[in-house]
Design a protein around this motif. Sequence first.
Motif, mmCIF file in Angstrom:
data_model
loop_
_atom_site.group_PDB
_atom_site.id
_atom_site.type_symbol
_atom_site.label_atom_id
_atom_site.label_comp_id
_atom_site.label_asym_id
_atom_site.label_seq_id
_atom_site.Cartn_x
_atom_site.Cartn_y
_atom_site.Cartn_z
ATOM 1 N N ILE A 1 5.789 4.620 0.924
ATOM 2 C CA ILE A 1 6.310 5.938 1.342
ATOM 3 C C ILE A 1 7.196 5.783 2.568
ATOM 4 N N PHE A 2 6.753 4.968 3.531
ATOM 5 C CA PHE A 2 7.574 4.695 4.720
ATOM 6 C C PHE A 2 8.933 4.142 4.300
ATOM 7 N N TRP B 1 0.868 0.943 11.912
ATOM 8 C CA TRP B 1 0.368 0.378 10.664
ATOM 9 C C TRP B 1 0.541 -1.140 10.625
ATOM 10 N N ASP C 1 0.835 -1.198 0.000
ATOM 11 C CA ASP C 1 0.000 0.000 0.000
ATOM 12 C C ASP C 1 0.877 1.258 0.000
ATOM 13 N N LEU D 1 1.230 3.745 2.052
ATOM 14 C CA LEU D 1 1.912 4.085 3.300
ATOM 15 C C LEU D 1 3.183 3.246 3.471
ATOM 16 N N ILE E 1 4.785 5.430 13.140
ATOM 17 C CA ILE E 1 3.693 5.242 12.177
ATOM 18 C C ILE E 1 3.690 3.805 11.652
ATOM 19 N N ARG E 2 4.866 3.279 11.301
ATOM 20 C CA ARG E 2 4.934 1.927 10.736
ATOM 21 C C ARG E 2 4.538 0.863 11.748
ATOM 22 N N GLY F 1 -2.944 -1.767 9.552
ATOM 23 C CA GLY F 1 -2.879 -1.579 8.102
ATOM 24 C C GLY F 1 -3.477 -2.738 7.338
#
Length: 188
Positions: free
Chosen positions: A28-29, A68, A23, A25, A64-65, A72
Motif C-alpha cells: 500500500i505504501f 515500519w 506485506d 503495508l 510510516i514507512r 515491520g
Amino acid sequence: MRIMGNTIGAGRATRPATVKVWDPLVRIFHWSLVATFVIAYATGDEIERVHLAAGYTIAGLLAIRIVWGFVGPRHARFSNFVRTPREVLTYLRDVAMLRAPRYIGHNPAGGAMIVAMLVALAGTCATGYMMTTDAYWGSKLIEHVHEFLANLTVGLVVAHVLGVLIAGFEHRENLIAAMISGRKRAAD
C-alpha cells in the motif's frame, strides 16, 4: 487443462511454489507513494492546494514507512536489505555480468535505491514545507533545492524501474506482479 492443487492437468506439471514477501503495508505504501508523487509532480506550481496535499501525504507515508523499516516484518526491515557500498557495487558488477544472485526480498541495489529515494523524498518534503514558513517564504534557494530534489527523485524512479525490469529479466520473474500480490517464486 484443469488446475488441481499444485499441479496442472494434462502434463501434471507442478506450478512453482510462492512465498509471501511484501506485506500489505509495504505494498500500500509503495503504490500510494507512486500515485501521490505523480500528483505532486504534475501539479507543481499549477494547482497549489493539490500539490500541498500530495506533499503532506508523501511526508506521512514516509514517516510510516521509516517506522515500519524498524518494526515491520522481515522483508520490510532496513536491517534485511540495507547493505554496505561494497556489497552494492559487487552486486551491480554481477548484474552487468548477468550472474547476480536472486534475492527473495530486496537485493543490495534495490536496498540502496530505497534509501536514496527515501532521503530524496524526505528532502523534497522538508524543503516544500520550509517554503510555507515565514522564515523561508519566497526563498529562491529553497525553491531551487526543492525542485532539484523532486527532479532527482524522478531520475531515481527511472533507475528503480530499469533495475526492476533488469532483475525481472535476469531472474525470469514478474517483480511488478509481486509488488501487487505480495508473493514471489520460492527460493531456487
